[in-house]
Structure formats: structure tokens, C-alpha cells
Design an enzyme around this catalytic site. Structure first.
Site, PDB file in Angstrom:
ATOM      1  CD  GLU A  51     -11.706   0.226   2.725  1.00 33.29           C
ATOM      2  OE1 GLU A  51     -10.487   0.048   2.555  1.00 33.29           O
ATOM      3  OE2 GLU A  51     -12.590  -0.451   2.157  1.00 33.29           O
ATOM      4  CD  GLU A  62      -2.778  -0.288   2.300  1.00 36.47           C
ATOM      5  OE1 GLU A  62      -3.205  -0.442   1.145  1.00 36.47           O
ATOM      6  OE2 GLU A  62      -3.457  -0.533   3.307  1.00 36.47           O
TER       7      GLU A  62
END
Length: 280
Positions: A51, A62
Site C-alpha cells: 500500500e 490519518e
């Protein structure tokens, strides 16, 4: 078709009777050269699928570790196109390991859906996760990705009920990414006993392998999730290693890849006939 790499990898892992290990790394972090060294070392260290995040100035999903990684990537001059160029460099020595690009919609829209999809395919990208693109607004992006044979991989969450899952899995291919904990990355920990029934529900709704991410930092936690999921995604724990290495003035790639090996070995140690794409 680039999408074929994802399907081939999960088929091979199903034959082995184990889950995939998917490490997350950030494009350009800590430097262009360092990011390429890490990327090239991931398969040998235990990555089954990679990823690859592209730096963005407002990574809303995030937590602090990946936010800091994005800042380092931006300071290195990286964005969406340069991250895809990084994938192209990786493809010169590895034509088998699937690469999933992960990030946010704004840079993709700025480039244009068709231009983005064509460039991503040319760089050897196999799939795309767009954190902030709801299924109801994804039709133009899906059409562009379909033309380029790139999988759109959607996110399912603990709050996705059965009706929502039906919408989430439409147009999804490759696998479904299950967000194990509510909130941002790198904060809470995933619990296998909580994740297991959700993974089964997502498998049934999608007919696809289910990767579990968010809240997985240790080999022990990775192994526990590997017993109930088709893939285990680790991100914050790896970008933390970049920060630790920079702070200690240590070689970054070797430290990150050592952590990848620990986590990858933990996932590979789990053998179970109940997992790895027992899909409908």
C-alpha cells in the site's frame, strides 16, 4: 490487466492457507531515494501486497504518524504524480507484487480521472483506495479506473450496516478494506474477537477477500488479525520507524524493513483454512 496481480496474489495465498501482509509506506518518505530503497525491499522482507500512500496536505483519516510522514513526503517534493513515478521505478525490478495507491480525492481530481487512471496503469499501479470519495459520488472515477483495469478498493467500517455495505461493495474489486477501529489511524488497537464477525459480514456482502487495517502495530496483534482476515494492513507502526531512524541518525530503510520482517513473519506463521478468501 493490472488488476489481475491482486487476484493472482490472493489465489496463491488461499492455496497456501494464509493471510496476506500489506505494509503501508508513504511516497517520498524520508527522501526520494530512501523511499525507493524501502519500496524495493518490501517483498523480500515479507510484503505480499504494498500500500503506497501519496502525500497530501490534509490527510483527514490519518493520525499523527502518517500525518508526519505526509509532511516529510511533501518536503521531499512528492505528490500524486511523483508517487506513481516511484511505483514505475519499483516495477522495473518487480512485476508481480501488487501495488495499491492510497490517498485523497483532491489531487486525483486536479489531474483528471482519465489522465490519472491512464498514468497509474502505465506506472504499474493495481488498485486505488480513496479515503474521502463516497460511493454515491464515485461513478466518474469508477468509469476511468475500469478503462485502465485498476481496482477501486473501498473502505467498510464498524458503522457500515447491511444496507450501507450493499452500496460500499458496488464497483469494488480486488478486496475490501475493513477499518477495524473508529477514528484515525495509529490511535486505537484492533481486537480480533471484535473484528472476526465484521470480516465475515463484509466477505458475505462482497464476495471478496477482506483486508483489515487501523490499530495493528505489533507482531502479536498482526498474527491475531491474520487468523480472522484475508489480509493484515500495517501503516503507522512502519512510518514511525522512519521517524525513529531519522531521530537516531540510523539507516532508515534497514530499520523499516526489519520491522516489516517481524510483522510479515507473524502473519505468515498463522495457517488457517477458515481465512484467506473463503468467499462466496
Amino acid at each position: 490487466m493490472t488488476t489481475a496481480r491482486i487476484d493472482a496474489r490472493f489465489a496463491a495465498l488461499k492455496a497456501e492457507g494464509r493471510a496476506a501482509f500489506i505494509p503501508y509506506v508513504m511516497g517520498g518518505d524520508p527522501t526520494p531515494e530512501g523511499a525507493l530503497e524501502i519500496l524495493r525491499g518490501l517483498p523480500a522482507a515479507g510484503a505480499d501486497i504494498i500500500e503506497l500512500g501519496f502525500p497530501f496536505s490534509d490527510p483527514m483519516a490519518e493520525g499523527p504518524p502518517i500525518q508526519k510522514a505526509a509532511i516529510r513526503g511533501l518536503k521531499a517534493g512528492f505528490g500524486l504524480r511523483s508517487t506513481m513515478d516511484l511505483a514505475r521505478e519499483f516495477r522495473k525490478s518487480d512485476d508481480a507484487t501488487p501495488i495499491i495507491l492510497m490517498g485523497y480525492l483532491n489531487p486525483i481530481e486536479s489531474l483528471g480521472y482519465d489522465a490519472f487512471a491512464a498514468y497509474a496503469a502505465d506506472c504499474g499501479v493495481d488498485g486505488l483506495i480513496v479515503v474521502d470519495c463516497p460511493p454515491e459520488e464515485a461513478a466518474p472515477l469508477v468509469a476511468a479506473l475500469d478503462k485502465a483495469a485498476i481496482s477501486l478498493i473501498r473502505l467498510a467500517t464498524p458503522t457500515s450496516d447491511d444496507d450501507r455495505l450493499k452500496i460500499v461493495v458496488q464497483g469494488t474489486s480486488g478486496f475490501v478494506y475493513y477499518v477495524a477501529v473508529a477514528g484515525v489511524t495509529g490511535v486505537k488497537e484492533a481486537e480480533a474477537e471484535v473484528v472476526a464477525p465484521a470480516v465475515e459480514r463484509v466477505r458475505k456482502a462482497s464476495g471478496l477477500p477482506v483486508a483489515v487495517g487501523f490499530g495493528i502495530k505489533t507482531p502479536e496483534r498482526a498474527a491475531a488479525i491474520a487468523r480472522v482476515a484475508d489480509a493484515v494492513v500495517v501503516g503507522s507502526a512502519l512510518v514511525d520507524e522512519v521517524a525513529f531512524a531519522l531521530e537516531a541518525n540510523e539507516p532508515v530503510a534497514s530499520r523499516v524493513l526489519a520491522k516489516v520482517k517481524l510483522l510479515g513473519d507473524a502473519v505468515r506463521s498463522v495457517r488457517t483454512s477458515a481465512s484467506v478468501a473463503e468467499t462466496v
